[in-house]
Design an enzyme around this catalytic site. Structure first.
Site, mmCIF file in Angstrom:
data_model
loop_
_atom_site.group_PDB
_atom_site.id
_atom_site.type_symbol
_atom_site.label_atom_id
_atom_site.label_comp_id
_atom_site.label_asym_id
_atom_site.label_seq_id
_atom_site.Cartn_x
_atom_site.Cartn_y
_atom_site.Cartn_z
ATOM 1 N N ARG A 211 36.005 85.709 27.906
ATOM 2 C CA ARG A 211 35.280 85.010 26.838
ATOM 3 C C ARG A 211 33.792 85.360 26.891
ATOM 4 O O ARG A 211 33.141 85.532 25.866
ATOM 5 C CB ARG A 211 35.504 83.499 26.960
ATOM 6 C CG ARG A 211 36.908 83.099 26.525
ATOM 7 C CD ARG A 211 37.039 81.608 26.347
ATOM 8 N NE ARG A 211 37.207 80.924 27.602
ATOM 9 C CZ ARG A 211 38.367 80.460 28.067
ATOM 10 N NH1 ARG A 211 39.463 80.603 27.345
ATOM 11 N NH2 ARG A 211 38.442 79.847 29.208
ATOM 12 N N PHE A 227 45.069 83.117 17.595
ATOM 13 C CA PHE A 227 45.613 82.254 18.663
ATOM 14 C C PHE A 227 44.428 81.594 19.393
ATOM 15 O O PHE A 227 44.297 81.699 20.606
ATOM 16 C CB PHE A 227 46.468 83.057 19.657
ATOM 17 C CG PHE A 227 47.543 83.904 19.029
ATOM 18 C CD1 PHE A 227 48.761 83.347 18.671
ATOM 19 C CD2 PHE A 227 47.343 85.258 18.791
ATOM 20 C CE1 PHE A 227 49.762 84.127 18.108
ATOM 21 C CE2 PHE A 227 48.332 86.052 18.221
ATOM 22 C CZ PHE A 227 49.554 85.482 17.885
ATOM 23 N N ASP A 249 44.995 79.386 14.422
ATOM 24 C CA ASP A 249 46.014 78.900 15.351
ATOM 25 C C ASP A 249 47.024 78.105 14.529
ATOM 26 O O ASP A 249 46.690 77.555 13.482
ATOM 27 C CB ASP A 249 45.399 78.011 16.438
ATOM 28 C CG ASP A 249 46.272 77.913 17.688
ATOM 29 O OD1 ASP A 249 45.953 78.556 18.697
ATOM 30 O OD2 ASP A 249 47.306 77.188 17.642
ATOM 31 N N SER A 250 48.273 78.034 15.009
ATOM 32 C CA SER A 250 49.285 77.275 14.277
ATOM 33 C C SER A 250 49.301 75.813 14.685
ATOM 34 O O SER A 250 50.006 75.012 14.082
ATOM 35 C CB SER A 250 50.672 77.898 14.514
ATOM 36 O OG SER A 250 50.931 77.948 15.894
ATOM 37 N N ASP A 300 45.010 86.811 21.510
ATOM 38 C CA ASP A 300 45.414 86.231 22.801
ATOM 39 C C ASP A 300 46.639 85.340 22.595
ATOM 40 O O ASP A 300 46.543 84.123 22.658
ATOM 41 C CB ASP A 300 44.240 85.433 23.387
ATOM 42 C CG ASP A 300 44.561 84.880 24.773
ATOM 43 O OD1 ASP A 300 45.457 85.435 25.443
ATOM 44 O OD2 ASP A 300 43.928 83.882 25.172
ATOM 45 N N CYS A 340 50.139 87.891 28.148
ATOM 46 C CA CYS A 340 50.246 87.062 29.362
ATOM 47 C C CYS A 340 51.714 86.916 29.757
ATOM 48 O O CYS A 340 52.095 85.989 30.449
ATOM 49 C CB CYS A 340 49.572 85.703 29.165
ATOM 50 S SG CYS A 340 50.326 84.704 27.886
HETATM 51 N N1 SAH Z 1 42.705 82.175 23.490
HETATM 52 C C1 SAH Z 1 42.921 80.793 23.869
HETATM 53 C C2 SAH Z 1 44.293 80.548 24.451
HETATM 54 C C3 SAH Z 1 45.431 80.942 23.546
HETATM 55 S S1 SAH Z 1 46.931 80.155 23.939
HETATM 56 C C4 SAH Z 1 41.809 80.351 24.812
HETATM 57 O O1 SAH Z 1 40.986 81.187 25.197
HETATM 58 O O2 SAH Z 1 41.752 79.178 25.146
HETATM 59 C C5 SAH Z 1 47.961 80.602 22.638
HETATM 60 C C6 SAH Z 1 47.752 79.832 21.332
HETATM 61 O O3 SAH Z 1 48.595 80.411 20.354
HETATM 62 C C7 SAH Z 1 48.101 78.355 21.353
HETATM 63 O O4 SAH Z 1 46.993 77.603 20.962
HETATM 64 C C8 SAH Z 1 49.241 78.199 20.320
HETATM 65 O O5 SAH Z 1 49.122 77.010 19.550
HETATM 66 C C9 SAH Z 1 49.025 79.394 19.456
HETATM 67 N N2 SAH Z 1 50.187 79.948 18.757
HETATM 68 C C10 SAH Z 1 51.431 80.184 19.241
HETATM 69 N N3 SAH Z 1 52.190 80.834 18.323
HETATM 70 C C11 SAH Z 1 51.401 81.010 17.238
HETATM 71 C C12 SAH Z 1 51.592 81.639 15.962
HETATM 72 N N4 SAH Z 1 52.747 82.238 15.645
HETATM 73 N N5 SAH Z 1 50.565 81.645 15.085
HETATM 74 C C13 SAH Z 1 49.393 81.064 15.401
HETATM 75 N N6 SAH Z 1 49.145 80.474 16.594
HETATM 76 C C14 SAH Z 1 50.136 80.449 17.499
#
Ligand code: SAH
Length: 400
Positions: A211, A227, A249-250, A300, A340
């Protein structure tokens, strides 16, 4: 104590200090052991090898606590292991002052099934195996002694516990809620941590350094953070002087905290932030049609493959989003992309992304270079004897 005898030849992985004993390696168990009890591990010839926690419900039938077959597994053992894990972090200058810090990273800190994250003066623990579950009180007390933290909360509500025949457990092990919101500062940005209902223990500490890298790269750029969860990358991009940051994000609750986090940082220009509650797979395609282009895109996603068996399906998903993201980059743009998934190696991930780049370049003549390989922060170490712990891999790509 019961004795677990291995099949001939199955002592090899223990001698290489790998902590997992699969069902196929176990010849027999002599004596009685309840789930989580400590057992003596011996070779087919009866040679003592290790002491391990018995997990009869799991395919990983036992996890090694100690490769010293004479070491007693008791409260003092956990005190030593927890103190060593905390000391390991204190010794690294980039970790020493962190308010948000992973204190125990399971197998990689010699404590299979034990995760502990510190947020200010609160420690959040997650116990995922029968052995870890059995030693809850010793682990909590050891964390209190090693850190001085007076609040310890348990978040053992993860799916993997069902493979061990364990129910979900949550609640305070020491102290209680202060009534205040839990807020940490990371790379100069304030972030609220929802340790009761958020993902993992509330926050993705593993991406801390990456980050900060985004803050360095974001100056004057149009940024798309896919995400975004609670906006860790997004707020670093704003702190770095991004011209505009679109976050996607979803999860509605994650986006609500994301916006709350922005409000916690009045030094950032909120007018530059846009939020989209959307499915990334679909939305990236929509954006392509709309003609939008970005200078820096962060991908991510959550874990697509829990084991190597799911790697093929995961590969399609990774290729899909990486291809879409590459097509949305402006000339000279940067893509920071992660996996991940434990079941997807760094090598395989690079191949998948290369496939996406080839497809993206077919119509545009785009060429793509790796400018940096990325990994988890130093409080998420990888024990060389346990490569399974190397789950987070990322690539910083530059296109032209
Ligand atoms: N980058 C973030 C962590 C990401 S975790 C950080 O630095 O804190 C992964 C995220 O993806 C979660 O918040 C989850 O809600 C979201 N997610 C999962 N599937 C998804 C999709 N199909 N579309 C959008 N968001 C999604």
């Amino acid at each position: 104590m019961a004795t677990l005898t291995l099949h001939p030849g199955k002592e090899k992985s223990v001698l290489r200090r790998h902590p997992w004993l699969f069902s196929g390696a176990v010849a027999q168990l002599d004596g009685r052991a309840r789930p989580g009890d400590t057992v003596d591990v011996v070779s087919h010839e009866g040679k003592p090898l290790a002491r391990a926690a018995w997990s009869p419900a799991s395919q990983i039938r036992a996890r090694v606590w100690s490769f010293d077959p004479d070491e007693t597994i008791d409260h003092a053992f956990f005190k030593r292991r927890v103190a060593a894990a905390v000391a390991r972090r204190t010794a690294l200058p980039e970790l020493a002052g962190q308010q948000g810090l992973r204190l125990i990273h399971a197998e990689s800190d010699g404590l299979p099934g034990v995760i502990a994250d510190r947020y200010g003066d609160t420690v959040v623990v997650q116990l995922t195996t029968a052995g870890a579950d059995k030693w809850r009180a010793a682990i909590a007390d050891s964390l209190h002694k090693a850190t001085g933290c007076t609040r310890i909360y348990e978040r053992s509500d993860v799916e993997v516990r069902s493979l061990e025949g364990l129910e979900a457990v949550t609640g305070w092990l020491l102290g209680e809620a202060s009534g205040d919101e839990l807020v940490i500062e990371e790379n100069g940005v304030r972030m609220a941590v929802d340790f009761v209902a958020g993902h993992k223990t509330g926050f993705y500490l593993d991406q801390r350094d990456n980050r900060r890298r985004v803050a360095e790269l974001a100056t004057d750029r149009r940024v798309l953070n896919c995400f975004c969860y609670t906006a860790g990358f997004s707020l670093q991009a704003l702190a770095g002087g991004a011209r505009e940051v679109v976050s996607m994000d979803s999860s509605g609750p994650a986006l609500a905290i994301a916006q709350r986090n922005l409000a916690l940082n009045p030094q950032l220009d909120a007018a530059r932030a846009t939020w989209l509650e959307a499915d990334v797979f679909a939305e990236l395609r929509n954006l392509r049609g709309s003609g939008e282009r970005y200078d820096l895109i962060v991908l991510d996603p959550p874990k697509f493959a829990h084991t190597a068996a799911h790697a093929e399906r995961a590969a399609r998903a990774y290729k899909d989003i990486n291809l879409s993201a590459l097509r949305l980059l402006a000339p000279g743009g940067l893509l920071m992309t992660y996996s991940c998934s434990g079941g997807v190696s760094a090598e395989l991930f690079q191949k998948i992304v290369a496939g996406a780049a080839l497809d993206a370049g077919a119509s545009t003549k785009m060429s793509v270079r790796i400018v940096q390989r990325l990994q988890g922060a130093a409080d998420h170490p990888v024990d060389l004897a346990f490569p399974e712990g190397d789950y987070l891999k990322g690539l910083l790509l530059q296109v032209d």
